[in-house]
Design a protein around this motif. Sequence first.
Motif, PDB file in Angstrom:
ATOM      1  N   THR A 166       0.646 -62.029 -37.996  1.00 20.82           N
ATOM      2  CA  THR A 166       0.607 -61.425 -36.660  1.00 20.82           C
ATOM      3  C   THR A 166       1.996 -60.966 -36.240  1.00 20.82           C
ATOM      4  O   THR A 166       2.158 -59.884 -35.651  1.00 20.82           O
ATOM      5  N   PHE A 167       3.010 -61.778 -36.513  1.00 18.31           N
ATOM      6  CA  PHE A 167       4.384 -61.358 -36.216  1.00 18.31           C
ATOM      7  C   PHE A 167       4.729 -60.082 -36.980  1.00 18.31           C
ATOM      8  O   PHE A 167       5.309 -59.137 -36.410  1.00 18.31           O
ATOM      9  N   ASP A 168       4.383 -60.024 -38.269  1.00 15.38           N
ATOM     10  CA  ASP A 168       4.677 -58.830 -39.064  1.00 15.38           C
ATOM     11  C   ASP A 168       3.937 -57.611 -38.511  1.00 15.38           C
ATOM     12  O   ASP A 168       4.505 -56.510 -38.408  1.00 15.38           O
ATOM     13  N   LEU A 169       2.675 -57.805 -38.152  1.00 19.05           N
ATOM     14  CA  LEU A 169       1.884 -56.696 -37.609  1.00 19.05           C
ATOM     15  C   LEU A 169       2.450 -56.207 -36.283  1.00 19.05           C
ATOM     16  O   LEU A 169       2.574 -54.994 -36.053  1.00 19.05           O
ATOM     17  N   ALA A 170       2.799 -57.144 -35.409  1.00 25.96           N
ATOM     18  CA  ALA A 170       3.325 -56.761 -34.091  1.00 25.96           C
ATOM     19  C   ALA A 170       4.635 -55.988 -34.234  1.00 25.96           C
ATOM     20  O   ALA A 170       4.842 -54.972 -33.550  1.00 25.96           O
ATOM     21  N   ARG A 171       5.519 -56.464 -35.095  1.00 29.62           N
ATOM     22  CA  ARG A 171       6.794 -55.741 -35.301  1.00 29.62           C
ATOM     23  C   ARG A 171       6.539 -54.337 -35.841  1.00 29.62           C
ATOM     24  O   ARG A 171       7.213 -53.370 -35.441  1.00 29.62           O
ATOM     25  N   THR A 172       5.594 -54.222 -36.765  1.00 25.67           N
ATOM     26  CA  THR A 172       5.301 -52.924 -37.368  1.00 25.67           C
ATOM     27  C   THR A 172       4.714 -51.961 -36.341  1.00 25.67           C
ATOM     28  O   THR A 172       5.129 -50.798 -36.237  1.00 25.67           O
ATOM     29  N   MET A 173       3.743 -52.429 -35.563  1.00 24.17           N
ATOM     30  CA  MET A 173       3.135 -51.565 -34.555  1.00 24.17           C
ATOM     31  C   MET A 173       4.121 -51.200 -33.461  1.00 24.17           C
ATOM     32  O   MET A 173       4.106 -50.072 -32.944  1.00 24.17           O
ATOM     33  N   ALA A 174       4.987 -52.145 -33.091  1.00 22.05           N
ATOM     34  CA  ALA A 174       5.919 -51.913 -31.993  1.00 22.05           C
ATOM     35  C   ALA A 174       6.960 -50.850 -32.309  1.00 22.05           C
ATOM     36  O   ALA A 174       7.602 -50.318 -31.391  1.00 22.05           O
ATOM     37  N   ALA A 175       7.109 -50.502 -33.584  1.00 23.49           N
ATOM     38  CA  ALA A 175       8.076 -49.461 -33.950  1.00 23.49           C
ATOM     39  C   ALA A 175       7.741 -48.131 -33.289  1.00 23.49           C
ATOM     40  O   ALA A 175       8.617 -47.283 -33.104  1.00 23.49           O
ATOM     41  N   GLY A 176       6.472 -47.954 -32.917  1.00 29.51           N
ATOM     42  CA  GLY A 176       6.071 -46.712 -32.266  1.00 29.51           C
ATOM     43  C   GLY A 176       5.918 -46.817 -30.765  1.00 29.51           C
ATOM     44  O   GLY A 176       5.440 -45.876 -30.128  1.00 29.51           O
ATOM     45  N   TRP A 177       6.315 -47.936 -30.183  1.00 29.75           N
ATOM     46  CA  TRP A 177       6.196 -48.126 -28.732  1.00 29.75           C
ATOM     47  C   TRP A 177       7.498 -47.820 -28.023  1.00 29.75           C
ATOM     48  O   TRP A 177       8.569 -47.771 -28.634  1.00 29.75           O
ATOM     49  N   GLY A 178       7.381 -47.641 -26.717  1.00 26.14           N
ATOM     50  CA  GLY A 178       8.562 -47.443 -25.889  1.00 26.14           C
ATOM     51  C   GLY A 178       8.235 -47.761 -24.446  1.00 26.14           C
ATOM     52  O   GLY A 178       7.113 -48.185 -24.121  1.00 26.14           O
ATOM     53  N   PRO A 179       9.183 -47.557 -23.545  1.00 35.15           N
ATOM     54  CA  PRO A 179       8.934 -47.797 -22.117  1.00 35.15           C
ATOM     55  C   PRO A 179       7.712 -47.016 -21.634  1.00 35.15           C
ATOM     56  O   PRO A 179       7.533 -45.850 -21.976  1.00 35.15           O
ATOM     57  N   GLY A 180       6.880 -47.691 -20.864  1.00 34.77           N
ATOM     58  CA  GLY A 180       5.643 -47.089 -20.378  1.00 34.77           C
ATOM     59  C   GLY A 180       4.430 -47.494 -21.178  1.00 34.77           C
ATOM     60  O   GLY A 180       3.304 -47.464 -20.656  1.00 34.77           O
ATOM     61  N   ASP A 181       4.627 -47.857 -22.451  1.00 28.01           N
ATOM     62  CA  ASP A 181       3.511 -48.361 -23.243  1.00 28.01           C
ATOM     63  C   ASP A 181       3.172 -49.779 -22.803  1.00 28.01           C
ATOM     64  O   ASP A 181       4.030 -50.515 -22.295  1.00 28.01           O
ATOM     65  N   GLU A 182       1.911 -50.163 -23.008  1.00 27.64           N
ATOM     66  CA  GLU A 182       1.444 -51.473 -22.542  1.00 27.64           C
ATOM     67  C   GLU A 182       0.704 -52.217 -23.644  1.00 27.64           C
ATOM     68  O   GLU A 182       0.023 -51.612 -24.480  1.00 27.64           O
TER      69      GLU A 182
END
Length: 399
Positions: free
Chosen positions: A91-107
Amino acid sequence: MSLDVAALRACFPSLSSGTAHFDGPGGTQVPTAVAQAVAATLTAPISNRGSVTEAERTADATVLAARAAMADLLGVDAGGVVFGRSATALTFDLARTMAAGWGPGDEVVVTRLDHDANIRPWVLAAEAAGATVRWAAFDPATGELTADDVAAVLSDRTRVVAVTGASNLIGTRPPLPAIAERVHAVGALLVVDGVHLTAHAPVDVPALGADVYLCSPYKFLGPHCGVLAADPALLAGLRPGKLLPSSEAVPERFELGTLPYELLAGTTAAVGFLADLGGAGSRRERLVAAMTAIEEHEDRLRERLEAGLAQLPGVRLWSRAAERTPTLLLTFEGRDAAEAYRFLAGRGVNAPAGSFYAIEASRWLGLGDPGGLRVGLAPYSDDDDVDRLLTGLREWLAG
């Protein structure tokens, strides 16, 4: 079909100690077949995967067999089955990977019901990306987390919703298909922590609506490792950090380093053991039959246990959801659950106390870090175990 519990129990060497195990939510006992598979793989010629030497072929066959076994257990494509050290690590690996495409305003949405392993990875990843975390709350009076509870915190900026398939603290099984419908309507992904659910009921990941599903074989009679299942097409769109020479293929790109082949062999054996309880048919059909029988057996024991607990003075039961696993959380008026834990342990009954990493749920219920006494049933639980637990609690309360 019915479950032959006496025959099943004979396959578990640890049960010969006479201990009554209500600690299955923290890890189940292991049948002989699983231990033998682990040992046989450790002592066989084995190396990194390949197709030239016997050792390479053994490793490759072991991995492919484990992927196929988990695919049958979960009703998924074997090409989307990823193995890791634990469900938490995955889950940690998945979250880090997905978060690479997030930024301010994303939820990102997490729930108060979840184990921290399906909360903290998303909270930390969101913080690192500057994204916002929104919390879905469950009803502490009923233990229910509804689709409306989740929908209340969704928006067109929601990227991921992380929710449990079943609470390891109070057993609540949220209505995942209804939640998935709401999540997908806003264009978000649903990540389901199925660690506790997989041990107690037949699982069909596509029918549940989960885009990503995680579980742990050690909760369903296997060894300690983690499994992530997703559509291979979804995994193909994710780019995890990895070593330069390691495979770009899916699912291998998500598996960091050499896999623990012996644990994968044990996982295959655990799935096979469960399938053998299910009669005739394909392995998937036998698994569904077996898990259905296990669910019925555990629910019967749960109802019997609840009836007995209702006769004990000063006992409060926090597991109240209409749909739940056979997992009960108890507290005692004016007394510490940890004392009951120690008293029962001295009489060969394992029923631990605490919040069990579901700290948000424990706090939301008003219990905090001390939590309560958790009583979890497993396929090898029987009526004698229930009698011993009730007798032990009766003696402790009278003391």
